[in-house]
Design a protein around this motif. Structure first.
Motif, PDB file in Angstrom:
ATOM      1  N   GLU A 271      -1.811 -10.206  -8.993  1.00  0.00           N
ATOM      2  CA  GLU A 271      -2.663  -9.403  -8.101  1.00  0.00           C
ATOM      3  C   GLU A 271      -1.963  -8.101  -7.734  1.00  0.00           C
ATOM      4  OE1 GLU A 271      -5.103 -12.300  -5.089  1.00  0.00           O
ATOM      5  OE2 GLU A 271      -2.936 -12.172  -4.810  1.00  0.00           O
TER       6      GLU A 271
ATOM      7  N   LYS B 125      -8.524   5.818   0.333  1.00  0.00           N
ATOM      8  CA  LYS B 125      -8.960   5.250  -0.956  1.00  0.00           C
ATOM      9  C   LYS B 125      -8.071   4.063  -1.334  1.00  0.00           C
ATOM     10  CE  LYS B 125      -9.755   6.733  -5.677  1.00  0.00           C
ATOM     11  NZ  LYS B 125      -8.553   7.101  -6.409  1.00  0.00           N
TER      12      LYS B 125
ATOM     13  N   ALA C 223      -8.570  -3.485  -0.025  1.00  0.00           N
ATOM     14  CA  ALA C 223      -9.583  -4.390   0.541  1.00  0.00           C
ATOM     15  C   ALA C 223     -10.370  -5.076  -0.567  1.00  0.00           C
ATOM     16  CB  ALA C 223     -10.506  -3.627   1.477  1.00  0.00           C
ATOM     17  N   SER C 224     -10.678  -4.339  -1.639  1.00  0.00           N
ATOM     18  CA  SER C 224     -11.501  -4.924  -2.700  1.00  0.00           C
ATOM     19  C   SER C 224     -10.724  -6.001  -3.467  1.00  0.00           C
ATOM     20  CB  SER C 224     -12.016  -3.835  -3.637  1.00  0.00           C
ATOM     21  OG  SER C 224     -10.957  -3.350  -4.435  1.00  0.00           O
ATOM     22  N   ILE C 225      -9.401  -5.910  -3.512  1.00  0.00           N
ATOM     23  CA  ILE C 225      -8.607  -6.928  -4.211  1.00  0.00           C
ATOM     24  C   ILE C 225      -8.174  -8.043  -3.261  1.00  0.00           C
ATOM     25  CG2 ILE C 225      -6.443  -7.368  -5.468  1.00  0.00           C
ATOM     26  CD1 ILE C 225      -6.660  -4.578  -6.653  1.00  0.00           C
TER      27      ILE C 225
ATOM     28  N   GLY D 202      -9.057  -8.319   0.208  1.00  0.00           N
ATOM     29  CA  GLY D 202      -9.998  -8.702   1.264  1.00  0.00           C
ATOM     30  C   GLY D 202      -9.600  -8.291   2.674  1.00  0.00           C
TER      31      GLY D 202
ATOM     32  N   CYS E  90       0.838  -1.213   0.000  1.00  0.00           N
ATOM     33  CA  CYS E  90       0.000   0.000   0.000  1.00  0.00           C
ATOM     34  C   CYS E  90       0.865   1.252   0.000  1.00  0.00           C
ATOM     35  CB  CYS E  90      -0.916   0.024   1.222  1.00  0.00           C
ATOM     36  SG  CYS E  90      -2.224  -1.197   1.161  1.00  0.00           S
TER      37      CYS E  90
ATOM     38  N   ARG F  85      -8.956  -5.057   5.228  1.00  0.00           N
ATOM     39  CA  ARG F  85      -9.264  -3.618   5.246  1.00  0.00           C
ATOM     40  C   ARG F  85      -8.522  -2.903   6.364  1.00  0.00           C
ATOM     41  NH1 ARG F  85     -12.970  -0.363   3.054  1.00  0.00           N
ATOM     42  NH2 ARG F  85     -13.868  -2.118   1.933  1.00  0.00           N
TER      43      ARG F  85
ATOM     44  N   TRP G  60      -6.458   2.095   0.740  1.00  0.00           N
ATOM     45  CA  TRP G  60      -6.808   0.974   1.619  1.00  0.00           C
ATOM     46  C   TRP G  60      -8.131   0.332   1.183  1.00  0.00           C
ATOM     47  CZ3 TRP G  60      -5.101   3.927   6.665  1.00  0.00           C
ATOM     48  CH2 TRP G  60      -3.738   3.690   6.882  1.00  0.00           C
ATOM     49  N   ASP G  61      -9.090   1.149   0.709  1.00  0.00           N
ATOM     50  CA  ASP G  61     -10.366   0.605   0.219  1.00  0.00           C
ATOM     51  C   ASP G  61     -10.120  -0.294  -0.994  1.00  0.00           C
ATOM     52  OD1 ASP G  61     -11.760   1.902   2.151  1.00  0.00           O
ATOM     53  OD2 ASP G  61     -12.493   3.538   0.867  1.00  0.00           O
ATOM     54  N   GLU G  62      -9.266   0.178  -1.906  1.00  0.00           N
ATOM     55  CA  GLU G  62      -8.997  -0.615  -3.111  1.00  0.00           C
ATOM     56  C   GLU G  62      -8.210  -1.877  -2.779  1.00  0.00           C
ATOM     57  OE1 GLU G  62      -9.100   3.233  -6.010  1.00  0.00           O
ATOM     58  OE2 GLU G  62      -7.657   1.644  -6.488  1.00  0.00           O
TER      59      GLU G  62
END
Lengths: 98, 391
Positions: free
Chosen positions: B186, B237, B243-245, B247, B149, B249, B239-241
């Motif tokens: 990924e 933002k 999480a979406s890849i 899982g 990140c 958060r 960290w949100d993305e």
């Protein structure tokens, strides 16, 4: 866009990383304002050897078409190195007026 | 699918930097960071990582080399700890104020004298004002994730700043933990190639790190402060993305069983995991208690912190560093300052502990909470407590 002077720049005008995007902007900085003495030439003693030109740390001295040397007072800080190095005592440092 | 591997956390940091496909590593080994750079040196030497590895002669040089490599737009990584971070000190400001993106893992260590190679947050606190984005981590997985990140945050065109990833020396750096190591594709999806918009280019000459007389220095600093404060949005933002890849958060301020709790403990870094066990135990004993964990240290998440503690009566801030000659631990000072002007706020107690590698156990945190509750009483004059010190 017109370039603003330093005193006109607001914080929003500062470039990313405070970089200066204009190349060679140091040329606009009048270091002549630091001077307390100025060099004066007596060209009757000068043999155009060019040592003053070579030693000037600010590249303020340039050769003229007639072969004699002239100081650009916009940059000259009045350090006196030219006067010290001149082998024929052409240059005298004199106090700035005022 | 990500592989779950039992691995020393320091090595996992090297693996994260490898997956991020760093271009330049310039680092100097220092306990407890050594295994990170040793592993990176190995990865480069055996051809697994195509990166320039600069074995510099000091940390001051390490950070200086990183400035240069970031300035040409190379993805840059380094790591240090304790005295090494201190030797870098003056160069850290330059990296931030010139907006040179890079990532540094800091295996947090106490400062001399007396000489200590063990962990605490003295080194972090000494560099808090350097303008870097700074993130605390609690376990090996978080360290691995946060390094990935950190590159994404540092290189975001809206950010362009260096990022420090803090992990507790030994308590994290030398632990062997099961860590999910992400797949290369990924990571590539999450972290696109670095395109530094300001990269040095002879065709477009600029001046970096120019001289600023009094007439412009304040404007430069204000611009830097507004910019750093504004990066929180991009951090969240990212960290949100993530999480979406992947899982998992992350948030600037995280809580544990804190909803409506009368008393809150606040911690940073790996000690938060011990503190969570304390909260479970005290909750089971019927105590009204919760935990607040500070993840984002810079920029300071004032809004999130206020939100997290607004209903509490007592907040006990546990610092792993001492601000000598001050009236509270360094994090506690900032927390108090963030809350002071609010009408409704908890009373705040400063407890310092875990200095120079001293452990704090589950029972220890219970004691700390009880000391803090006593200190926070209106009639108490006590401002600060150093926990567990022998008379």
């Amino acid at each position: 866009m017109a370039v603003k002077s330093e005193s006109e720049l607001g914080w929003k005008d500062i470039e990313t990383g405070c970089i200066v995007t204009e190349a060679g902007s140091a040329a606009q900085y009048p270091t002549g304002g630091w001077r307390s003495q100025k060099p004066e030439y007596d060209n009757s003693k000068c043999n155009k050897c060019g040592l003053c030109y070579i030693y000037c740390p600010d590249c303020s001295i340039t050769q003229q078409p007639d072969g004699f040397y002239k100081v650009d007072m916009f940059y000259c800080k009045g350090c006196g190195i030219c006067a010290k190095e001149c082998p024929r005592d052409v240059i005298t440092m004199v106090p700035e007026a005022g | 699918m990500a592989k779950r591997v039992g691995m020393e956390v320091s090595l996992a940091i090297g693996e994260a930097a490898k997956l991020a496909d760093v271009d330049v590593v310039a680092a100097y080994p220092i306990t407890p960071q050594t295994h990170i750079v040793e592993h990176l040196a190995e990865l480069v030497a055996n051809g697994e990582l195509k990166s320039a590895y600069i074995p510099v002669e000091s940390e001051h040089s390490a950070m200086s080399a990183c400035l240069g490599s970031a300035a040409v737009g190379a993805r840059t990584f380094t790591a240090t700890a304790g005295q090494g971070l201190e030797l870098m000190h003056e160069v850290l400001y330059v990296a931030a104020s010139m907006q040179l993106p890079m990532v540094m893992a800091v295996a947090n260590r106490a400062l001399s004298a007396p000489l200590s190679v063990w962990g605490d947050h003295s080194d972090v606190m000494a560099v808090r004002d350097t303008g870097w984005i700074q993130i605390f981590t609690e376990n090996g997985q978080e360290v691995f994730d946060t390094v990935l990140c950190a590159f994404r945050i540092a290189e975001d065109p809206k950010v362009l700043l260096p990022v420090m990833v803090h992990l507790d020396g030994f308590h994290l750096s030398h632990m062997i933990e099961p860590i999910l190591i992400s797949e290369e594709d990924e990571v590539k999806r999450f972290l696109p190639p670095f395109k530094y918009p300001l990269a040095l280019d002879p065709k477009k000459p600029v001046t970096m790190g120019a001289f600023a007389p009094p007439v412009i220095y304040s404007e430069a600093r204000k611009a830097q402060e507004v910019h750093l404060a504004g990066t929180k949005e991009a951090i969240v933002k990212c960290w949100d993305e993530f999480a979406s890849i992947f899982g998992r958060r992350y948030l600037p301020v995280e809580t544990y069983r804190a909803e409506g709790a009368k008393t809150l403990l606040m911690t940073m870094g790996s000690f938060s995991e011990t503190a969570m066990e304390t909260i479970d135990k005290m909750r089971a004993d019927g105590k009204d208690i919760g935990l607040v964990r500070l993840r984002l240290w810079r920029p300071f998440p004032t809004t999130e912190l206020r939100q997290a503690v607004k209903d509490a009566e007592t907040l006990v801030v546990f610092d792993r560093a001492i601000s000598l000659g001050s009236q509270a631990g360094p994090v506690c000072s900032e927390v108090r300052s963030a809350l002071y002007n609010l009408e409704k706020k908890p009373r705040v107690a400063s407890v310092i502990g875990g200095l120079g590698g001293r452990d704090v156990t589950v029972a220890g945190f219970e004691e700390i909470i009880n000391i803090g509750i006593k200190m926070a009483k209106k009639e108490s004059q006590q401002e600060i407590e150093i926990f567990g010190v022998r008379e």
